[in-house]
Write an enzyme that holds these catalytic residues in place. Structure first.
Site, PDB file in Angstrom:
ATOM      1  NE  ARG A  74      -3.915  -1.863   2.577  1.00  0.00           N
ATOM      2  CZ  ARG A  74      -5.027  -2.047   1.876  1.00  0.00           C
ATOM      3  NH1 ARG A  74      -5.332  -1.224   0.893  1.00  0.00           N
ATOM      4  NH2 ARG A  74      -5.839  -3.036   2.180  1.00  0.00           N
ATOM      5  N   GLY A 111      -7.338  -1.334  -6.412  1.00  0.00           N
ATOM      6  CA  GLY A 111      -8.597  -0.748  -5.963  1.00  0.00           C
ATOM      7  C   GLY A 111      -8.609   0.760  -6.149  1.00  0.00           C
ATOM      8  CG  ASN A 112     -11.871   3.216  -4.702  1.00  0.00           C
ATOM      9  OD1 ASN A 112     -12.227   3.542  -5.832  1.00  0.00           O
ATOM     10  ND2 ASN A 112     -12.685   2.675  -3.825  1.00  0.00           N
ATOM     11  CB  THR A 114      -4.541   0.776  -7.463  1.00  0.00           C
ATOM     12  OG1 THR A 114      -4.143   0.067  -6.290  1.00  0.00           O
ATOM     13  CG2 THR A 114      -3.718   0.338  -8.659  1.00  0.00           C
ATOM     14  CB  THR A 134     -11.367  -4.029  -4.073  1.00  0.00           C
ATOM     15  OG1 THR A 134     -11.886  -4.001  -2.734  1.00  0.00           O
ATOM     16  CG2 THR A 134     -12.362  -3.290  -4.932  1.00  0.00           C
ATOM     17  CG  ASP A 136     -13.516  -3.341   0.464  1.00  0.00           C
ATOM     18  OD1 ASP A 136     -13.700  -4.392   1.112  1.00  0.00           O
ATOM     19  OD2 ASP A 136     -12.679  -2.476   0.788  1.00  0.00           O
ATOM     20  N   GLY A 179     -14.808  -4.435   5.071  1.00  0.00           N
ATOM     21  CA  GLY A 179     -15.461  -3.344   4.338  1.00  0.00           C
ATOM     22  C   GLY A 179     -15.552  -2.147   5.255  1.00  0.00           C
ATOM     23  CD  GLU A 231     -12.899  -3.621   7.851  1.00  0.00           C
ATOM     24  OE1 GLU A 231     -12.034  -3.728   8.720  1.00  0.00           O
ATOM     25  OE2 GLU A 231     -12.667  -3.787   6.638  1.00  0.00           O
ATOM     26  NE  ARG A 284      -6.809  -8.380   1.410  1.00  0.00           N
ATOM     27  CZ  ARG A 284      -6.244  -7.458   2.192  1.00  0.00           C
ATOM     28  NH1 ARG A 284      -6.988  -6.554   2.786  1.00  0.00           N
ATOM     29  NH2 ARG A 284      -4.943  -7.419   2.362  1.00  0.00           N
TER      30      ARG A 284
HETATM   31  O1  F6P Z   1      -9.636  -3.084   0.625  1.00  0.00           O
HETATM   32  C1  F6P Z   1      -9.814  -4.394   1.006  1.00  0.00           C
HETATM   33  C2  F6P Z   1      -9.753  -4.525   2.516  1.00  0.00           C
HETATM   34  O2  F6P Z   1      -9.737  -5.902   2.832  1.00  0.00           O
HETATM   35  C3  F6P Z   1     -10.867  -3.832   3.265  1.00  0.00           C
HETATM   36  O3  F6P Z   1     -12.074  -4.544   3.273  1.00  0.00           O
HETATM   37  C4  F6P Z   1     -10.250  -3.710   4.627  1.00  0.00           C
HETATM   38  O4  F6P Z   1     -10.834  -2.641   5.348  1.00  0.00           O
HETATM   39  C5  F6P Z   1      -8.812  -3.437   4.322  1.00  0.00           C
HETATM   40  O5  F6P Z   1      -8.577  -3.960   3.029  1.00  0.00           O
HETATM   41  C6  F6P Z   1      -7.828  -4.064   5.277  1.00  0.00           C
HETATM   42  O6  F6P Z   1      -6.560  -3.639   4.931  1.00  0.00           O
HETATM   43  P1  F6P Z   1      -5.200  -4.296   5.417  1.00  0.00           P
HETATM   44  O7  F6P Z   1      -5.019  -5.589   4.678  1.00  0.00           O
HETATM   45  O8  F6P Z   1      -4.162  -3.310   5.043  1.00  0.00           O
HETATM   46  O9  F6P Z   1      -5.333  -4.530   6.886  1.00  0.00           O
END
Ligand code: F6P
Length: 357
Positions: A74, A111-112, A114, A134, A136, A179, A231, A284
């Protein structure tokens, strides 16, 4: 003409990334004279010049693999133009490395965030194509992102399994689904898993209304209740706060996540024993569903066709059952929250699913 295509995957991973990479590569090798450059760990690799010329064989056997063979990271869009302690001008570095790699185009899967960076690089003169991934499902302009359906399947499986133990113990089970800003995953898996209550970031809840659902079910001899909670779901009081204040209040709270907070409140209000489940990153992980393998492949192939046609500054999209594309500038930074009046929300309400509002 021969092409050099750079590919990177950025942001949170999801099932289907490898299938999409494979789709781009196979269609490109088939229709173009091409060399593919794999950029490691997302935009980080483009900034640092961390890449490798891929062999065709590296795209074999990856269709069913979760994660991403390229790695990801990220690199928040808001920091892209900020020169940090390492003194690197990230945008300049990305442009220089694009040239050093002698790329004709860059394919960015993400995703967004990116897509915001992809749009910026496109405005800076690079040839960029996006692919929307994504769990989401919150990228504007596409009906679905790849990764979403697989995650819905995983979250639904969790809810199914929780159902049986909830019924055995007469408990209220609060399942926290990923999410933060968008509730699509919770909405779909909540409906698929037969949740009694669905709490979303887009529909602020009143905990009294949720407690009433538990009591009403008990009155009907339904002695367990299933809550699917995003979440990022928020109460009406939280929704009325400024984001900074809300985050500060949450940081001070005894409960570090929404499921624990909601479960504690409901147990206290109803006397019904409550438990929480957070499947987290399991949502994921692993192999993409058949649907996502097909969608990722279609997206990847479409990207290769756009390259052949010399069309850039675009991101691939699913509209109805057709694969097409949107301009990056039209979708970058545009949110796609659940519309509280969406037909699927109304369908859920017709099934007596409560949104706590
Ligand atoms: O963008 C996908 C996602 O899984 C979201 O649903 C969640 O809030 C976030 O990424 C979690 O991010 P990380 O893997 O950086 O903890």
């Amino acid at each position: 003409m021969s092409y050099r295509i750079g590919i990177l995957t950025s942001g949170g991973d999801c099932p289907g990334l490898n299938a999409a990479i494979r789709g781009v590569a196979r269609a490109a090798y088939q229709t173009l004279d091409v060399e593919i450059i794999g950029i490691r760990a997302g935009y980080r690799g483009l900034i640092d010049g961390d890449y490798q010329v891929m062999q065709q064989s590296q795209f074999s056997g990856i269709l069913t693999m979760g994660g991403t063979i390229l790695g990801t990271s990220r690199t928040p869009f808001r920091n892209m133009r900020v020169v940090e302690e390492d003194n690197v001008d990230k945008v300049h570095a990305m442009k220089m490395n694009y040239r050093a790699m002698r790329l004709d185009c860059l394919v960015a899967l993400g995703g967004n965030g990116t897509h915001k960076t992809a749009n910026m690089l496109s405005k800076e003169g690079l040839n960029v194509i996006g692919l929307p991934k994504t769990i989401d499902n919150d990228i504007y302009g596409t009906d679905f992102t790849f990764g979403f359906h697989t995650a819905v399947g995983i979250a639904t499986d969790v809810i199914d399994r929780i159902h049986t133990t909830a019924a055995s113990h007469n408990r209220c089970m609060v399942i926290e689904i990923m999410g933060n800003k968008a509730g699509w995953l919770t909405l779909y898996s909540g409906i698929a898993g037969g949740a009694d209550v669905i709490l979303l970031p887009e529909i602020p809840y009143d905990i009294e209304n949720v407690a009433k659902v538990i009591e009403e079910r008990a009155r009907l001899d339904k002695n367990f209740t299933i809550l699917a909670v995003a979440e990022g779901a928020m109460s009406r009081e939280e929704a009325a706060m400024k984001r900074k204040d809300r985050e500060a209040a949450r940081a001070q709270s005894e409960y570090k996540n929404i499921s624990q907070r909601v479960a504690a409140q409901l147990e206290q209000m109803t006397g019904v024993e409550c438990r929480t489940v957070i499947p987290g990153h399991m949502q994921r992980g692993g192999s993409p569903s058949a649907y996502d393998r097909v969608l990722s492949t279609r997206f990847g192939v479409h990207a290769a066709h756009l390259i052949k046609e010399g069309r850039y500054g675009l991101t691939v999209a699913l509209k109805g059952n057709e694969i097409s594309e949107n301009k990056l500038e039209d979708i970058a930074g545009v949110p796609k929250p659940v519309d509280p009046d969406d037909q699927i929300v109304r369908t859920a309400r017709s099934m007596n699913i409560s949104f706590g509002d």
